[in-house]
Write an enzyme that holds these catalytic residues in place. Sequence first.
Site, PDB file in Angstrom:
ATOM      1  N   ALA A 188       8.484  -3.537 -33.093  1.00 55.41           N
ATOM      2  CA  ALA A 188       9.731  -3.609 -32.321  1.00 55.41           C
ATOM      3  C   ALA A 188      10.799  -4.233 -33.207  1.00 55.41           C
ATOM      4  CB  ALA A 188       9.541  -4.465 -31.074  1.00 55.41           C
ATOM      5  N   LYS A 189      12.031  -4.191 -32.766  1.00 56.14           N
ATOM      6  CA  LYS A 189      13.095  -4.916 -33.459  1.00 56.14           C
ATOM      7  C   LYS A 189      14.225  -5.151 -32.488  1.00 56.14           C
ATOM      8  CE  LYS A 189      13.949  -6.381 -37.752  1.00 56.14           C
ATOM      9  NZ  LYS A 189      12.991  -6.623 -38.830  1.00 56.14           N
TER      10      LYS A 189
END
Length: 420
Positions: free
Chosen positions: A108-109
């Site tokens: 994720a980011k």
Amino acid sequence: MTNNGGAVNPFETAQRQVDICAKYLKLDAGVTEILKHPKRELTVNFPVRMDNGSYRVFTGYRVQYNMARGPCKGGIRYHPQVTLDEVRALAAWMTWKCAVVSLPYGGAKGGVICDPKSMSRNELERMTRRFASEIAPIIGPEIDVPAPDVYTDSQTMAWIMDTYSMQKGYSVPGVVTGKPLSIGGSEGRGEATGRGCMYVIREAAKDLNIKMKGASFAVQGFGNAGSVAASLVSRELGGKIIAVSDSKGAILKKDGMDVAAVEKFKQEKGSVVGFPGSQKISNQELLALDCDVLIPAALENQITKENAKDVKAKIVAEAANGPTTPEADEVLYANKTTVLPDVLANAGGVTVSYFEWVQDLQGYFWDVNDVNSRLERVMSGSYRGVADVAKKHGVNNRTAAYIVAVGRVVEAMRVRGIYP
Ligand code: GLU
């Protein structure tokens, strides 16, 4: 550092990298399509009270790319040039990064469009807390665990941990990593990205018969990753740091610099530029220096089809995420430059994030030697795995890392099956 990302869309780069490895893995077209898209994206627009009493609306993102192998993991960056496509790319790279070093995580980011350098500490705290509460429905120790990235740090993580914990009514240290030690952070996390990078460079240098003692290094970017990598390669490998840079410019000192002194100078003056005895050079000159190892440790799209032919370093170790475009990769490979790709070279940070999360979940903490020796095993083992695949398939290290990583994600997807 100027992010010339306008020219190359990082998410298109990330998708092309999947296509390249899909050929070697003989992936089904449908599976390839799944791997080229993020699973979940959240965009939030939220108000923050500024110090002068006015309100400003900020936009932030959290992208959860793939969770086939476990909870999503990845940092949050604060930068004026954050875009949804950049966050998508970074979330994809986190997915492959966690898989290449075999962590039981997806990727994720997050990012907030802001200029943290022009904001006060109180404004940053209010922005962080509001962003944390906006993304709270989709983060947590079992779903998605943020960490520091560009212009965020352990203090940012402490605010997120506190905001999330206040909403729950009890302390949840495992919701973020990269926290201060006093609230469940891990020994060794602060220097983990740079340390991991140093181990990978050391292993590659053995394969290439390059002696590290006295070898010359140029480091683009002097933040979380670059400053630590510079310091460790000089202290632990005996390397000579001939050039470093930050957002204000680059400096060269051919006989090598004392990294601790440069760090102190930057702390006092706000930049490495002007360091006594050094000569100011341009960012492009730094990338083209005649040196053994170039460490891009800033932003995306720094080594491009325009300047790749000028790179003279024998090893390019990507402490940054996405510093090299696919066209540049081809030029570097043709010129026999060994690229240690981001998903491998900077995986030390997320590896120690994983150690931190494990310690938080167990409530049992390790000493720094434990952390570093486990990190060393993960990094040198992962390097070996990637280098062997590169040799077997006659491909560059990036494609090899993708073959390893994407192969692991695809296997997890295969045994789980597609719901329903
Ligand atoms: N932001 C770092 C990276 O790009 C660390 C992520 C993490 O520890 O979750 O790898």
